[in-house]
Design an enzyme around this catalytic site. Structure first.
Site, PDB file in Angstrom:
ATOM      1  N   THR A 184      -2.768  -1.088  24.914  1.00  0.00           N
ATOM      2  CA  THR A 184      -4.653  -1.486  24.270  1.00  0.00           C
ATOM      3  C   THR A 184      -3.882  -2.360  24.109  1.00  0.00           C
ATOM      4  OG1 THR A 184      -3.584  -0.167  22.481  1.00  0.00           O
ATOM      5  CG2 THR A 184      -4.018   1.667  24.624  1.00  0.00           C
ATOM      6  N   GLU A 328      -6.193   5.318  28.152  1.00  0.00           N
ATOM      7  CA  GLU A 328      -5.301   6.316  28.726  1.00  0.00           C
ATOM      8  C   GLU A 328      -5.413   7.369  29.535  1.00  0.00           C
ATOM      9  OE1 GLU A 328      -6.427   4.777  25.812  1.00  0.00           O
ATOM     10  OE2 GLU A 328      -4.301   4.818  24.199  1.00  0.00           O
ATOM     11  N   LYS A 439     -17.777   7.259   5.651  1.00  0.00           N
ATOM     12  CA  LYS A 439     -17.590   8.814   5.438  1.00  0.00           C
ATOM     13  C   LYS A 439     -18.544   8.577   3.549  1.00  0.00           C
ATOM     14  CE  LYS A 439     -13.762   9.609   7.681  1.00  0.00           C
ATOM     15  NZ  LYS A 439     -13.038   8.611   8.270  1.00  0.00           N
ATOM     16  N   TRP A 444     -20.422  12.239   7.024  1.00  0.00           N
ATOM     17  CA  TRP A 444     -20.357  11.681   7.901  1.00  0.00           C
ATOM     18  C   TRP A 444     -21.639  10.420   8.322  1.00  0.00           C
ATOM     19  CZ3 TRP A 444     -16.921  13.878  12.103  1.00  0.00           C
ATOM     20  CH2 TRP A 444     -15.239  14.989  11.674  1.00  0.00           C
TER      21      TRP A 444
HETATM   22  N1  LIG Z   1     -19.777   4.653  26.104  1.00  0.00           N
HETATM   23  C1  LIG Z   1     -18.587   4.322  25.283  1.00  0.00           C
HETATM   24  N2  LIG Z   1     -19.682   4.495  24.470  1.00  0.00           N
HETATM   25  C2  LIG Z   1     -18.953   4.104  22.951  1.00  0.00           C
HETATM   26  N3  LIG Z   1     -17.979   3.949  22.950  1.00  0.00           N
HETATM   27  C3  LIG Z   1     -17.039   3.971  23.893  1.00  0.00           C
HETATM   28  C4  LIG Z   1     -17.480   4.049  25.211  1.00  0.00           C
HETATM   29  N4  LIG Z   1     -17.018   3.422  26.208  1.00  0.00           N
HETATM   30  C5  LIG Z   1     -15.838   3.541  25.444  1.00  0.00           C
HETATM   31  N5  LIG Z   1     -15.820   3.328  24.549  1.00  0.00           N
HETATM   32  C6  LIG Z   1     -15.318   3.270  23.531  1.00  0.00           C
HETATM   33  O1  LIG Z   1     -13.293   2.151  23.354  1.00  0.00           O
HETATM   34  C7  LIG Z   1     -12.839   3.289  23.412  1.00  0.00           C
HETATM   35  C8  LIG Z   1     -11.583   2.914  24.910  1.00  0.00           C
HETATM   36  O2  LIG Z   1     -11.134   1.530  25.317  1.00  0.00           O
HETATM   37  P1  LIG Z   1     -10.258   0.814  25.271  1.00  0.00           P
HETATM   38  O3  LIG Z   1      -9.113   2.058  25.737  1.00  0.00           O
HETATM   39  O4  LIG Z   1     -10.508   0.014  26.439  1.00  0.00           O
HETATM   40  O5  LIG Z   1      -9.126  -0.064  25.017  1.00  0.00           O
HETATM   41  P2  LIG Z   1      -9.369   0.257  22.068  1.00  0.00           P
HETATM   42  O6  LIG Z   1      -9.092   1.911  22.084  1.00  0.00           O
HETATM   43  O7  LIG Z   1     -10.749  -1.410  22.378  1.00  0.00           O
HETATM   44  O8  LIG Z   1      -7.918  -0.540  22.127  1.00  0.00           O
HETATM   45  P3  LIG Z   1      -7.203   0.169  21.001  1.00  0.00           P
HETATM   46  O9  LIG Z   1      -6.831   1.605  21.739  1.00  0.00           O
HETATM   47  O10 LIG Z   1      -6.061  -0.693  21.203  1.00  0.00           O
HETATM   48  O11 LIG Z   1      -7.850   0.271  19.764  1.00  0.00           O
HETATM   49  C9  LIG Z   1     -12.800   4.415  23.395  1.00  0.00           C
HETATM   50  O12 LIG Z   1     -11.791   5.730  22.618  1.00  0.00           O
HETATM   51  C10 LIG Z   1     -14.359   4.716  22.665  1.00  0.00           C
HETATM   52  O13 LIG Z   1     -14.520   4.358  21.361  1.00  0.00           O
HETATM   53 MG   LIG Z   2      -8.362   2.956  21.701  1.00  0.00          MG
END
Ligand SMILES: Nc1ncnc2c1ncn2[C@@H]1O[C@H](COP(=O)(O)OP(=O)(O)OP(=O)(O)O)[C@@H](O)[C@H]1O
Ligand SMILES: [Mg+2]
Ligand SMILES: Nc1ncnc2c1ncn2[C@@H]1O[C@H](COP(=O)(O)OP(=O)(O)OP(=O)(O)O)[C@@H](O)[C@H]1O
Ligand SMILES: [Mg+2]
Lengths: 543, 543
Positions: A184, A328, A439, A444
């Protein structure tokens, strides 16, 4: 009672083997770091993948070994996906935009034995080589002609393949064997490794193939702008050959102009990527006054697609599909495709549906829960943390017991860290990441909602809303705006737009104007960076 | 090294659960034995399937128990598919066209506990009940109003459901659990039971969904004429909800006129069935001078599609897909869809490709071998017995050790009993069933080839070529012809057509004219019956 059917392990290499026989002329077009455009197809690729498998074995790679890549979207990277997993090893794709510290951390953590590198990254490797694992070997993904002089010893990719037979006797590996590894972004703490299996990868490919039935089909032309170096380019390297769709790989050139030219030349029908990429393309489209020829569909995910972006595409005749997923989750969790009855709704109603993150794909279960872990109703109103379950969802993190324990709830569901509602029709609406929620006085405020509205202001190029500490309310929203031109849109104008949709107490307390927003390694706005930057910011009424 | 992904058992009920959420208004239209047309959708159906599951549990059905059906294609049969497998029991579909002896044999062999019956079959059950398993219970698939007076005690389907809650807490069952049971036609000896698993069924659904990407998609209107009572109606009850396609069930009315009317009224796009069915429909189309509105695709399998049939459909603008499969393969093995470059070939070349049985679907491996079991090349010339391998292919037969042992070769491949060649592009060409091949003086004659040519004669309605014993040549071909009208086409005319394609020594030795060909329980020409009928036939030069 057991069924009496054969049990053959699901296997990634079977996808390419099938494509090479049934879709032999399915095209793979790649913009190369060498500067030209390269064309091949699934049949030729199968032969080269066989050669590459021999080369990997000759380098001593065994089942379960991690073989890393640091590369753009291109055919050689695609070959590595199949050859590495095909011999039962683990294809560890590394995001070159991670910090040096993170790159060093994950190559050690993954115990990578070989690193395949695009020519772009030679200077990066030269700078880091001392600190990367001592026994690491490096292969440069080019031919002899393009090999640079370097203090690091690079094997030459094309030379490794030369002379190797195209036929390879692919081993049978249990389907739950590790096949891919992706860390990630590590927006908090060290990046965590997600270890995909042969089974999860094949099932995920099936899932998106049946979900995206408009574009994942024979001879359809797809552009994965989402990188092969992060979450498997959303599964396209698997789903495309499975269905016979063609892959157009953009290489390193992902600015609006380059993408436009490539799409026009290659008649791309469906393009997949994060919102920041589409801002660039939309700018280019505006400039030229028309879409690239053949462009019919855009899949937007990774962060929330703003309303203005969805409208711009839809009005020009490009169907938007807004999707949500995570590293994930292999990564696709939900898909914003509308059913045919919804396509008959008035434009505005369709846009509203497309602003949600869509509905779950087959094989993914969703639940939202309150702080105590109790399930909340799917009524479009209740908001809680989103948990997921399915065959292509991580059960933990590679070699990280602590994070693994924290990942999954007692019922075996994975906690996404996203805050969402789900309506009665199954549409997911992400409110925020838990860590980005504001918050204010026990209530929220969704940063995504505010950003979405402000993005529609003609003088706003991009924006982000973050929480800033506040003595009375704990946190209050600060709006960070990147102006589109010279003019800085005044707060009042944006407040007015916001008040059409949100309550007065949710308005940002202040606005700051920036030249650009900091991005994460996956091209998302890095709110962590912004929060750090404005940690001591004094809001007007908080002085 | 194991991946770190969740492992959730693949489960059939998940398909309907998904459809009920994502394709809630996906239609199921059924011609009922009650005489009317019934309309429902995936959401309503999910509720009724929940009710049915409660009813089954109330009848004492436990995991692994066999619950049998004797019914046409309709929504209640579809509900049984999901409720029975959903509670972990085994849905045993019985072909009502089997002989009484066979019906008695398989209900005992399967140890069926309950039999669900369409009203059509009340007389059949009344005639057989004494000889069916003594503890069997019977449920009539209708409402109270349509319950007949009968000496057999029938439960009423709709009454069983009434009052049961729509929600059901579906159990988690291991994915290799038995879920479905179907006996082969038993053209030689007793029918043999094929025991499908949850896994094989879900994977097969995925496979045909990605293969048939033109019709298996949201809102597409499909007509399974292939029966739910035999090999899962080619997997459509699973693949359609998975993709959101609509199902139009013809009930008992499968003659040309009824099908035409139904297709026209319901705007069926894609129709699936065996060649005998399409002979009827083509006759009706000819009479009315046009196709049913919206008709665009026909999937033909089960026996070889004759050239004349393929041409008739294609010339009228209906795309033909010729497919091959077996009860033991869930059933789809190959699919005749052409890639887009092939669709650009001259008409005649396309027809030639469509006369083959097509190419393997994902997850099915094919090999042809000689008598000693050695692999033969895929060069379009070598002919041998076809063996298959894959997740949706039987590893043996239910409760039948002898047949199980004979089914699979030492490498674990299933022997199809079909004789075929495979060309370099992967196209399978079935020559014959091993048992139908004509062995003349040490050389083989393909009955399928001869039939294909003769079928094109305007005075031939249908035909079959069988082997008849011959003192000198061992076996020689006899041509059985059903004339289309009054005129009996003379042998010379058919010989002339044959000689354009085959050698003189392959010509049939004689022709007999019949009013109709005997059919098997699955609507195929029963060559076994013909062979028995003409076992003592004296060929002209063999006297
Ligand atoms: N269409 C979407 N709208 C809003 N948020 C999104 C969307 N698609 C993905 N996300 C956000 O991206 C996250 C997943 O991203 P990714 O697994 O690529 O890495 P990351 O979560 O940015 O990195 P890390 O987990 O290391 O902080 C999701 O949990 C969500 O928060
Ligand atoms: Mg993530
Ligand atoms: N497109 C096709 N062309 C020619 N033959 C076909 C085609 N499709 C199926 N078949 C024949 O049908 C067979 C499979 O039929 P099925 O499993 O329905 O029962 P059956 O084989 O007729 O019955 P039994 O095994 O009891 O004799 C194949 O093995 C093949 O011989
Ligand atoms: Mg058979």
């Amino acid at each position: 009672m057991q069924g009496m059917m054969m049990n053959r392990p699901l296997s990634i290499i079977d996808i390419l083997r099938y494509a090479s026989e049934t879709h032999p002329r399915g095209e793979i077009v790649s913009v190369r770091t060498e500067g030209d455009v390269h064309r091949t197809n699934y049949r030729e690729t199968m032969g080269r993948v066989g050669q590459l498998a021999h080369a990997l074995k000759a380098m001593g790679i065994e089942k379960g070994d991690r073989v890393a890549t640091l590369a753009w979207n291109g055919y050689r990277h695609f070959e590595l996906y199949y050859a590495i997993s095909g011999i039962g090893a683990v294809c560890h794709t590394i995001n070159p935009r991670l910090s040096a510290e993170q790159l060093i951390y994950i190559t050690h953590h993954a115990e990578d034995r070989v690193l395949f590198v695009d020519t772009t990254f030679v200077p990066l490797i030269e700078a880091l080589a001392d600190k990367l694992p001592p026994n690491m070997r490096y292969v440069l993904m080019t031919d002899r002609e393009h090999m640079p002089d370097s203090k690091v010893f690079f094997h030459c990719y094309e030379e490794l393949l030369e002379g190797c037979p195209a036929e390879y006797d692919w081993p049978t590996v249990p389907e739950d064997s590790a096949a891919g590894l992706c860390y990630t972004s590590g927006t908090t703490g060290h990046p965590k490794g997600v270890l995909y299996s042969q089974r999860s990868t094949v099932l995920h490919a099936f899932t998106i193939a049946v979900t995206q039935d408009g574009s994942l089909k024979e001879a359809s032309r797809l552009l994965p702008v989402v990188p092969l170096f992060h979450v498997n380019a959303w599964g396209l390297p698997y789903a495309a050959p499975l269905t016979g769709a063609c892959l157009i790989f953009p290489g390193p050139a992902m600015d609006g102009k380059s993408l436009y030219d490539l799409m026009e030349r290659e008649k791309v029908f469906s393009a997949w990527g994060v919102p920041t990429i589409w801002l660039g393309l939309l700018g280019e489209i505006k400039e030229r006054g028309r879409n690239p020829e053949g462009f019919g569909e855009v899949i937007i995910g990774g962060s929330a697609a703003p309303r203005s972006m969805i409208e711009a595409f839809e009005k020009s005749g490009v169907t938007v599909c807004h999707a949500w997923g995570m590293t994930e989750m292999s990564p696709v969790g939900t898909d914003g495709g509308l059913s045919s009855d919804m396509k008959a709704l008035p434009f505005d109603d369709q846009i509203k549906l497309k602003m949600t993150q869509g509905r779950r794909v087959f094989g993914v279960d969703l639940k939202i829960v309150d702080d105590a872990g109790n399930r909340l109703p799917h009524d479009g109103v209740a908001v809680g943390e989103l948990f997921v379950r399915g065959n292509a969802i991580a059960s933990g993190y590679f070699n990280n017991e602590e994070a693994s324990k924290a990942a999954v709830d007692p019922e075996g569901w994975f906690g996404t860290g996203d805050i969402a509602s789900i309506d009665a029709d199954g549409f997911l609406r992400l409110q925020d990441r838990a860590k980005d929620l504001i918050k204010s006085g026990g209530e929220w405020i969704s940063s995504i909602d505010l950003e979405n509205i402000v993005m529609a202001h003609p003088d706003v190029a991009s924006c982000a809303v973050i929480a800033v500490p506040h003595p009375k309310w704990d946190e209050r929203p600060l709006l960070c705006v990147v102006p589109a031109g010279e003019r800085k849109p005044p707060k009042e104008e944006m407040d007015k737009m916001l008040l059409e949709h949100v309550a007065k107490w949710q308005l940002p307390d202040d606005v700051v104007y920036l030249d650009a927003l900091p991005l994460t390694a996956t091209g998302k706005v890095s709110k962590l960076t912004l929060r750090q930057q404005f940690a001591d910011y004094k809001l007007p009424d908080a002085v």
